[in-house]
Design a protein around this motif. Sequence first.
Motif, PDB file in Angstrom:
ATOM      1  N   GLY A 203      42.867  53.727 124.535  1.00  0.00           N
ATOM      2  CA  GLY A 203      40.108  53.644 124.534  1.00  0.00           C
ATOM      3  C   GLY A 203      40.110  52.127 124.195  1.00  0.00           C
ATOM      4  N   ILE A 204      38.586  52.069 124.132  1.00  0.00           N
ATOM      5  CA  ILE A 204      38.742  50.703 123.353  1.00  0.00           C
ATOM      6  C   ILE A 204      37.999  50.882 121.636  1.00  0.00           C
ATOM      7  CG2 ILE A 204      36.523  48.915 123.061  1.00  0.00           C
ATOM      8  CD1 ILE A 204      39.007  48.719 125.131  1.00  0.00           C
ATOM      9  N   LEU A 205      38.198  50.266 121.048  1.00  0.00           N
ATOM     10  CA  LEU A 205      37.660  50.069 119.341  1.00  0.00           C
ATOM     11  C   LEU A 205      36.253  49.024 119.315  1.00  0.00           C
ATOM     12  CD1 LEU A 205      37.690  50.268 116.512  1.00  0.00           C
ATOM     13  CD2 LEU A 205      39.547  49.438 116.127  1.00  0.00           C
ATOM     14  N   ILE A 206      35.543  49.699 119.079  1.00  0.00           N
ATOM     15  CA  ILE A 206      34.636  48.670 118.510  1.00  0.00           C
ATOM     16  C   ILE A 206      34.017  48.751 117.098  1.00  0.00           C
ATOM     17  CG2 ILE A 206      31.766  48.327 118.799  1.00  0.00           C
ATOM     18  CD1 ILE A 206      31.822  49.691 121.650  1.00  0.00           C
ATOM     19  N   LEU A 207      34.048  47.579 116.901  1.00  0.00           N
ATOM     20  CA  LEU A 207      34.312  47.880 114.797  1.00  0.00           C
ATOM     21  C   LEU A 207      32.825  46.874 114.778  1.00  0.00           C
ATOM     22  CD1 LEU A 207      35.998  48.401 112.849  1.00  0.00           C
ATOM     23  CD2 LEU A 207      37.302  46.472 113.220  1.00  0.00           C
ATOM     24  N   SER A 208      32.655  46.894 113.412  1.00  0.00           N
ATOM     25  CA  SER A 208      31.684  46.007 112.744  1.00  0.00           C
ATOM     26  C   SER A 208      32.230  44.532 111.924  1.00  0.00           C
ATOM     27  CB  SER A 208      31.465  46.449 111.322  1.00  0.00           C
ATOM     28  OG  SER A 208      30.370  46.164 110.373  1.00  0.00           O
ATOM     29  N   LYS A 209      32.071  43.879 111.859  1.00  0.00           N
ATOM     30  CA  LYS A 209      32.523  42.700 111.308  1.00  0.00           C
ATOM     31  C   LYS A 209      32.280  42.873 109.893  1.00  0.00           C
ATOM     32  CE  LYS A 209      27.890  39.497 111.439  1.00  0.00           C
ATOM     33  NZ  LYS A 209      28.066  38.778 112.200  1.00  0.00           N
TER      34      LYS A 209
ATOM     35  N   GLN B 203      28.691  48.616 126.528  1.00  0.00           N
ATOM     36  CA  GLN B 203      28.532  48.958 127.941  1.00  0.00           C
ATOM     37  C   GLN B 203      29.608  48.636 128.155  1.00  0.00           C
ATOM     38  OE1 GLN B 203      27.870  45.889 130.294  1.00  0.00           O
ATOM     39  NE2 GLN B 203      28.271  46.868 131.878  1.00  0.00           N
ATOM     40  N   LYS B 204      30.135  46.716 127.711  1.00  0.00           N
ATOM     41  CA  LYS B 204      31.727  46.165 127.767  1.00  0.00           C
ATOM     42  C   LYS B 204      32.861  47.162 127.454  1.00  0.00           C
ATOM     43  CE  LYS B 204      34.291  42.245 126.477  1.00  0.00           C
ATOM     44  NZ  LYS B 204      33.898  41.217 125.662  1.00  0.00           N
ATOM     45  N   ALA B 205      32.825  48.154 126.713  1.00  0.00           N
ATOM     46  CA  ALA B 205      33.869  48.646 127.062  1.00  0.00           C
ATOM     47  C   ALA B 205      34.001  49.703 127.772  1.00  0.00           C
ATOM     48  CB  ALA B 205      33.658  50.345 125.714  1.00  0.00           C
ATOM     49  N   ALA B 206      32.490  50.434 128.279  1.00  0.00           N
ATOM     50  CA  ALA B 206      32.175  51.008 129.173  1.00  0.00           C
ATOM     51  C   ALA B 206      33.334  50.995 130.206  1.00  0.00           C
ATOM     52  CB  ALA B 206      30.727  52.428 129.546  1.00  0.00           C
ATOM     53  N   THR B 207      33.218  49.511 130.740  1.00  0.00           N
ATOM     54  CA  THR B 207      33.016  48.652 131.555  1.00  0.00           C
ATOM     55  C   THR B 207      34.667  47.822 131.901  1.00  0.00           C
ATOM     56  OG1 THR B 207      31.988  47.090 131.497  1.00  0.00           O
ATOM     57  CG2 THR B 207      30.973  48.980 133.050  1.00  0.00           C
ATOM     58  N   MET B 208      34.963  47.953 130.993  1.00  0.00           N
ATOM     59  CA  MET B 208      36.662  47.013 130.844  1.00  0.00           C
ATOM     60  C   MET B 208      37.420  47.517 131.840  1.00  0.00           C
ATOM     61  SD  MET B 208      37.891  46.445 127.457  1.00  0.00           S
ATOM     62  CE  MET B 208      36.881  45.619 126.685  1.00  0.00           C
ATOM     63  N   PRO B 209      38.387  46.298 132.222  1.00  0.00           N
ATOM     64  CA  PRO B 209      39.661  47.209 132.924  1.00  0.00           C
ATOM     65  C   PRO B 209      40.703  47.204 132.395  1.00  0.00           C
ATOM     66  CG  PRO B 209      38.344  44.629 133.920  1.00  0.00           C
ATOM     67  CD  PRO B 209      37.573  44.915 133.167  1.00  0.00           C
ATOM     68  N   LEU B 210      41.458  48.074 132.834  1.00  0.00           N
ATOM     69  CA  LEU B 210      41.981  49.204 132.290  1.00  0.00           C
ATOM     70  C   LEU B 210      43.706  48.056 131.823  1.00  0.00           C
ATOM     71  CD1 LEU B 210      44.111  51.138 131.485  1.00  0.00           C
ATOM     72  CD2 LEU B 210      44.932  51.034 134.046  1.00  0.00           C
TER      73      LEU B 210
END
Length: 474
Positions: free
Chosen positions: A381-387, A414-421
């Motif tokens: 998965g992809i981590l979205i993290l606060s600066k 949206q970027k994480a949901a569409t990010m290539p493997l």
Amino acid sequence: MGRLVVVSNRTANLTKKSQAGGLTVGIVDALKSQDGLWMGWDGRISEDISAPKQEKYDNVTTLTTSLTPEEHEKYYLGFSNKVLWPAFHYRLDLMDYRTEFADCYASVNERFAATLAPQLKQDDVIWVHDYHMIPMAAKLRQKGCGNKIGFFLHIPFPSIDVFSAVPRHEWLRSCLLQYDLIGFQTVNDVQNFHRYLKEHSDADIISPELVRVDGRTIHIGHFPIGIDVKQFAQTSSKPDDTVELERIRRKMLKRFQIISADRLDYSKGLPHRIKAFRKFLDLYPEYQGHAEYLQIASPSREDVTAYGDIKSELEQLAGAVNGKFADFNWAPIQYINRSIARSKLAPLFKSSLIGLITPLRDGMNLVAKEYVAAQDDADPGILILSKFAGAAEELSEALIVNPYDINDVAQAIQKAATMPLAERQLRHRKLLKRVTEHDAQWWQREYLDALLGKTERPQLIHQFTKHSPIHLTT
């Protein structure tokens, strides 16, 4: 080095075979290796303060004491959590200062020091933890303690303007400067402390790591705390039927899960997060019916008014989103206001495409590191993290966002949901490498070696600011 003596607001349950949290994991290992002593509050509130209780667990001794109702109200809920906690998290508007809070905070530290001092041996090394215990070294020095004493702040150290707005900040500064080593989580924390000293003290700043005051040399550094990566990864891989069934259901319905797990605290930015998820559904309607957001918010300091307010706000926001977008077989938000066992949380992280960790301010945020550790290398998965999370200094391959900007967070989802493997895998490899190298054991070794003068760390202050960018090859 003699024994390691740890002082913190609370001690851990040492009867557990495995410990949770970077502090406990790192400290318990260090204590066990040196026949250590751990002192703190035992969690009891009683008018009758009995004699301190000593217990032995293998080769670790705990020394615990209770608090009176007045001490709990004024030292713990008062100065610690109504003054220092909001101020250090940049919420001066929530600070509730009263003179009796500060007086009680000082007296509890005095009582803890008086309890500990007779137990100390000449070659003991003392490691004091967090904002509850800032005056501990000063109180011990007054009792003739000449031992090495280090302090580690687990929460952020704020900017000069914010810290100087804290009542009695000069006293807190003088207390901090009684330590031999002051440890912070991030480079930014160290820089904030330096700026404050330059403006509000006569300390001689020798270097980024050295300060001289009244003939004493104080070492300063940043030591980002870590987790037990191996243990958390193993926990995430253990089968959990309910989590697996949900994962299969989502796969069949072409859905994905976004997960957040936090204490219910105003510093975590939970209302902003729900608003950002709502904005995501508005901006990208194609994900309606496909994106599911699980917010776990475990109760925290429920007798502080600000926490009750945020609980009500979250319930209203989650209800509003579900009311607008939900269908008969899909609810966009699951909101859970209770603690979830780590045995359940780890596989939930593993089965979630996105980890949404966006505090408004955080000392480190170990949940971000746990999310990384839990992932499947083949399909991470992809981590979205606060600066504004301390972890952002290390975890630069996450999608770093401004938690106050709900459009920024919505676009990151949206970027994480569409990010290539391939990109997800590359980002994960880099993140996992850093989380593994700088785990809980690394943290305690680095800190204690610095306290004992075993290592020089001249480059560490810049270590996490020069990561290479992500490059993908096809």
